[in-house]
Structure formats: C-alpha cells, structure tokens
Design an enzyme around this catalytic site. Structure first.
Site, short mmCIF file in Angstrom:
data_model
loop_
_atom_site.label_atom_id
_atom_site.label_comp_id
_atom_site.label_asym_id
_atom_site.label_seq_id
_atom_site.Cartn_x
_atom_site.Cartn_y
_atom_site.Cartn_z
CG ASP A 188 3.17 -49.98 -68.44
OD1 ASP A 188 3.46 -49.15 -67.55
OD2 ASP A 188 3.35 -49.78 -69.65
CG HIS A 191 1.98 -42.62 -60.80
ND1 HIS A 191 1.19 -41.95 -61.70
CD2 HIS A 191 1.99 -41.86 -59.68
CE1 HIS A 191 0.75 -40.82 -61.16
NE2 HIS A 191 1.23 -40.74 -59.94
P1 ADQ Z 1 5.36 -44.39 -68.05
O1 ADQ Z 1 6.15 -45.61 -67.75
O2 ADQ Z 1 6.12 -43.24 -68.55
O3 ADQ Z 1 4.46 -43.94 -66.82
P2 ADQ Z 1 2.93 -44.42 -69.84
O4 ADQ Z 1 1.76 -44.63 -68.96
O5 ADQ Z 1 2.80 -45.12 -71.15
O6 ADQ Z 1 4.29 -44.90 -69.18
O7 ADQ Z 1 3.09 -42.89 -70.10
C1 ADQ Z 1 3.99 -42.39 -71.05
C2 ADQ Z 1 3.62 -40.94 -71.34
O8 ADQ Z 1 4.69 -40.38 -72.11
C3 ADQ Z 1 2.35 -40.82 -72.17
O9 ADQ Z 1 1.51 -39.84 -71.60
C4 ADQ Z 1 2.83 -40.39 -73.53
O10 ADQ Z 1 2.01 -39.45 -74.18
C5 ADQ Z 1 4.16 -39.73 -73.24
N1 ADQ Z 1 5.01 -39.98 -74.42
C6 ADQ Z 1 5.14 -41.13 -75.03
N2 ADQ Z 1 5.94 -41.02 -76.10
C7 ADQ Z 1 6.33 -39.77 -76.16
C8 ADQ Z 1 7.18 -39.06 -77.03
N3 ADQ Z 1 7.82 -39.63 -78.06
N4 ADQ Z 1 7.36 -37.79 -76.78
C9 ADQ Z 1 6.74 -37.21 -75.72
N5 ADQ Z 1 5.94 -37.83 -74.87
C10 ADQ Z 1 5.73 -39.10 -75.07
C11 ADQ Z 1 4.28 -44.39 -65.46
C12 ADQ Z 1 3.93 -45.86 -65.27
C13 ADQ Z 1 2.72 -46.22 -66.11
C14 ADQ Z 1 1.55 -45.31 -65.73
C15 ADQ Z 1 1.96 -43.85 -65.75
C16 ADQ Z 1 0.88 -42.95 -65.19
O11 ADQ Z 1 5.03 -46.68 -65.63
O12 ADQ Z 1 2.36 -47.56 -65.94
O13 ADQ Z 1 0.51 -45.49 -66.66
O14 ADQ Z 1 3.13 -43.64 -64.98
O15 ADQ Z 1 0.50 -43.34 -63.91
#
Ligand code: ADQ
Length: 495
Positions: A384, A172
């Site tokens: 990311d 990921h």
């Molecule tokens: P993350 O580093 O966690 O994921 P991201 O892809 O932005 O980063 O996902 C964050 C998730 O957390 C989103 O689905 C979002 O809805 C949720 N979220 C954000 N803010 C929130 C809040 N305040 N309360 C609850 N939920 C919240 C890792 C990798 C990424 C990759 C993903 C998926 O680092 O690059 O995109 O996995 O593969």
C-alpha cells in the site's frame, strides 16, 4: 518567480454528482486531499482540473445542466475545470493502462498485469487531454500540482504542446524496485515522463530509493545529488527534485468527529448490538492489494488455534465497492464472500457470528463510529502506498485504547511501527498470533501504544504534508499564496 495560484490536477474532480428523479445535484467530495487543499484553493483563487465521472456518451443520454459546475464551484468555493472522457478513453486509459498495468505493477504484482499495447496510446492521449486543460486554464505564474499514476504523462504532454509550467507530481501508490519496473514495456517512456516534472514526490523513502535506482540503471547520464528527504537530479537537459512526502490525514477532524455526541452514540449502538466481545475492524476498498482474503484466513486460523477467542471477538469487515467493471474485482468479491460465508458457517453459535460483513460506502460519521467502536483495527495490505485507514483509526481512538495491527508493507508502517503490532500479511499464523496478542493486551500497554501513535499522526497531519511538498516545490507553504479576499470562482463552461 512567485507562483500566483495553485492548480490541482487529478483524475477525478473532488465533487460527487448524483441524479435523482431525473435531476442532477452536485456536492463537494470528501477525503484528506480535498480537506487539505480546499482552503488554499478557496481563499487564494485556485482551481481543480479533473474528470467529472461521466463519459461523453453517458452525458449525451443524460446531459448535465449548464450551470452544474458553477453550482459545484459555489459549494467548494474554488473553480472546477472539467476534462471530457469518452467510453473508449475510460476503458483503455483508466481501466486499462492505469488499473491493469500501472496499479498491479507498482504494487509488485506483475503477474496481474495485462500489458495490452493498445492501452498505452490511449493513456498518452488522455494525459494529453488533461495537459490541454492545464494549458487552457492556467498561466505561467501558476503552480500546477498533478496527482497520481493515472496522470504520469501530463508533464511530457505539456512539453509537447510547447508550454512551460512550474509543475509538481505526487505518486499516491508505491514505486516498484528496478527488477519489477523493468518488466514494463514502456519503462523508458514512464521514467522520462516522471522526470519531466520540476518536483516528483513519493510516499516513502523506499519508493524514492526505488525510483532513483531505476534512474541510475536506465538514465546513466543523470547526476543525483543531495542528502535528506529531497534529492536533486541533473540530466543533460534539465534539473528536477525528487522527495519523500508521506501523506497523512486531518487528525483534528477525525478526532473531533469521533468524540462528537452523534458519533459516540452511534459507536455505542454498534457495541450494544455486538456485546461482550472485542470488536476488530477491517476497512478496505475492494482491491487485491488490500490482502482481504489473507486477513480472513488469519482470522480463521486464530479461531482455530486459540479457542478462547470464540464468542469473544467479532471482525467487522467493511468493504468499499471499487472498479466494478473489472472482472478481477468481481472475482475477488466472490472469493471474499465465499470465505466470509465459510468462516461464519464453521464457527457461528447462537448469539455470536465471527464476521459482520458490510459491502457499501459509508459516510464519514458512520465510518468514525466504527473506528470509535472497535477495540482493534486489522490493516493488512499486501502492499500500500500509505494506507489512510490506519491513521484514521488512531485519530478516532479518542479513548486511546485501540490496538492497531498493521502490515509491514503499508507505507504507514514507517511512521506507525513503534505503536502498532506489525505483521507480515502473507504469514497467516503470524497475523493470527497478533490478533491473539491484541486481544490479550492489557489496558496500560494499549494506552502507551495508542498515545504514541496519535501523537505522531497529530504532529504529521495532512496540512504538514501539503506544506512540505509545496516548500520543496516552490519554497512556499499554504499560507503564502496571495490571499484573494473577495475571490469569486471564474465562470465554468458547460461540458
Ligand atoms: P486507497 O487505496 O483508496 O488510496 P487508503 O489510503 O486506505 O487507500 O484510503 C481509503 C480512504 O477511503 C480512506 O480515507 C477512508 O476513510 C475512505 N473509506 C474507507 N472505507 C470507506 C467507506 N466504507 N466508505 C467511505 N469511505 C471509506 C490510495 C493509495 C493509498 C494512499 C492513498 C492516499 O492506494 O496507499 O494512502 O491513496 O495517498
């Protein structure tokens, strides 16, 4: 051979355990992966293997009821199989090797790595525990799909146990270029570990290219063939496939949620409390890869260089607590809060504060309300794997007038660069200029851009992602797993 069931293996099980007034409850987790895989696991007798989130020592003080996982399985509709971890495992495998070595290194930040040799042994041992759970709960007819950087060595551990399974692995996070990867003291072992799977999936073509570059340099006997998004690697003793499968979101879920009456009302309330201005949203997990201080500096620069933005924009920065026990994360939080305080101190006027800061997890409908309420999203990670927030913001922009400002270094940039305002997050003035440009963008252009973004995300949603991975791995998609109409989740053992 046609696989019978899908077995998903990830660091954590997709459930949330909560303890209130001394009694435990369990509820299904949320997120794209769970949404996409849930139905196939549920309808076709699949299972999920992972850690429950409490160490053996913690459970000793506060044991879980024997039927808790059964209750969880009844809620999710599929079997949950736990892996037990001790405090020591958690410290060295999760916080140590995974988050002090692989996480920073794979995000091109080697100076943040702590290459403590003690971490590696535990990382391998814990991967062995996950492999043991795979052996116990699956058979040769199942397809085993392993997720992410915490579990790279599970395939190798299965081999050491003398067990053959049809396996796929999806990373990921990004995969670094050769010169960065070479810094890893266990570079050969990690590369060998990845090459143990039948299919290895990356987020972007660049990650796949970086991986193949490392294979060429470090495994000279390997032949790489094939064009397009999936290549075949032939080593003297095995063959595997390597592909790019950009992850996505459940577009329709976000789009529907954002247009529901409840979310529309919440969004209106947010706007009502912060009137007569454009709202800019930042939603990030507390992590140094997300570039949050850079973003705040860019906002300060924008307010300084473009005085017309004062009183006319507010940044709502939502920060999701994460990896609380790592000192670096606590320091980062302090740095962010200091900057928020400084900027608010410098620019606040009666009736206007430039930054509204939220430090907690939000439920999905609250999150959708912020997405819906804000005129712009500022997504500026230093690096990311994908960044789902960027996609969720667009899916929730049901009025099709939001502006996405996106880092060139997010995996999502490959797909979204046509519609977003692209920025280099290290370039404070460049990001400030994009904020100004977004603020001034007329409705027509906003609509053209956001429509294009939404069209692309709708077309490439999380179901497409799962299907493309499975098709590459087993020439099947979600629909073709045998349907078990009256499937009852298998009983769980107490943990
Ligand atoms: P993350 O580093 O966690 O994921 P991201 O892809 O932005 O980063 O996902 C964050 C998730 O957390 C989103 O689905 C979002 O809805 C949720 N979220 C954000 N803010 C929130 C809040 N305040 N309360 C609850 N939920 C919240 C890792 C990798 C990424 C990759 C993903 C998926 O680092 O690059 O995109 O996995 O593969």
């Amino acid at each position: 051979m046609e696989p019978r069931r899908l077995a998903v293996v990830s660091n954590r099980l997709p459930v949330v355990l909560t303890r209130e007034n001394g009694s435990w409850s369990i509820s299904p987790g949320s997120g794209g992966l769970v949404t996409a895989l849930g139905p196939v696991l549920r309808d076709r007798g699949g299972l999920w293997i992972g850690w429950m989130g409490n160490t053996v020592e913690a459970l000793h003080h506060s044991p879980l009821p024997a039927d808790l996982l059964n209750r969880g399985a009844a809620e999710t509709g599929y079997t949950l199989k736990p892996v037990s971890l001790t405090d020591e495992d958690l410290k060295k495998f999760y916080y140590g090797f995974s988050n002090e070595i692989l996480w920073p290194l794979f995000h091109d930040l080697p100076t943040r790595c702590n290459f403590d040799p003690g971490y590696w042994k535990t990382y391998r041992e814990v991967n062995g525990k996950y492999a043991q759970a795979v052996v116990e709960h699956t058979d040769e007819e199942d397809y085993v799909w392993i997720h992410d950087y915490q579990l790279i060595m599970v395939g190798r551990a299965l081999k050491q146990l003398g067990v053959s399974r049809h396996t796929g692995f999806f990373l990921h996070i990004p995969f670094p270029p050769l010169d960065v990867f070479l810094k890893l003291p266990w570079r050969f072992e990690i590369l060998d570990g990845l090459m143990e799977y039948d299919l290895v999936g990356f987020q972007t073509a660049r990650d796949r290219r970086n991986f193949l570059g490392c294979v060429k340099a470090l495994k000279p006997g390997t032949r790489i063939t094939g064009r397009g998004s999936v290549s075949r690697l032939v080593t003297p003793d095995r063959e595997l496939l390597v592909g790019a499968f950009p992850i996505s979101i459940d577009f329709m879920e976000f789009s529907h949620m954002a247009s529901s009456a409840a979310v529309s009302w919440q969004a209106q309330m947010i706007r009502h409390k912060l009137p007569n201005r454009q709202l800019i949203l930042g939603v990030d997990r507390l992590d140094y890869t997300k570039g949050i201080p850079n973003k705040l500096l860019a906002l300060r620069n924008a307010l300084e260089r473009y005085p017309e933005l004062r009183r006319r924009i507010t940044l709502i920065q939502v920060l999701v607590p994460s990896r609380k026990t790592i000192k670096e994360y606590a320091l980062l939080k302090q740095e962010i809060e200091r900057l928020v305080g400084e900027i608010n101190g410098e620019y606040t006027e009666v009736g206007w504060t430039p930054i509204t800061y939220i430090f907690r997890s939000l439920d999905r409908s609250q999150l959708a309300a912020y997405y819906r309420a804000c005129d712009m999203a500022l997504v500026t990670p230093l690096k990311d794997g994908m960044n789902l927030v960027a996609k969720e913001y667009c899916a929730s922009s049901t009025t099709e007038d939001g502006v996405l400002i996106l880092s060139e270094f997010a995996g999502a940039a490959v797909q979204l660069h046509h519609g977003a305002l692209m920025v280099n997050p290290y370039d404070v003035e460049g990001v400030a200029n994009a904020i100004h440009e977004g603020y001034r963008m007329d409705l027509r252009e906003r609509k053209i851009r956001m429509k294009a973004l939404r069209r692309s995300i709708r077309k490439h949603d999380v179901f497409g992602w799962v299907n493309s991975f499975l098709r590459a791995g087993i020439a099947k998609d979600l629909r073709s797993f045998p349907h078990l109409e009256f499937f009852v989740p298998a009983p769980q053992e107490a943990s």
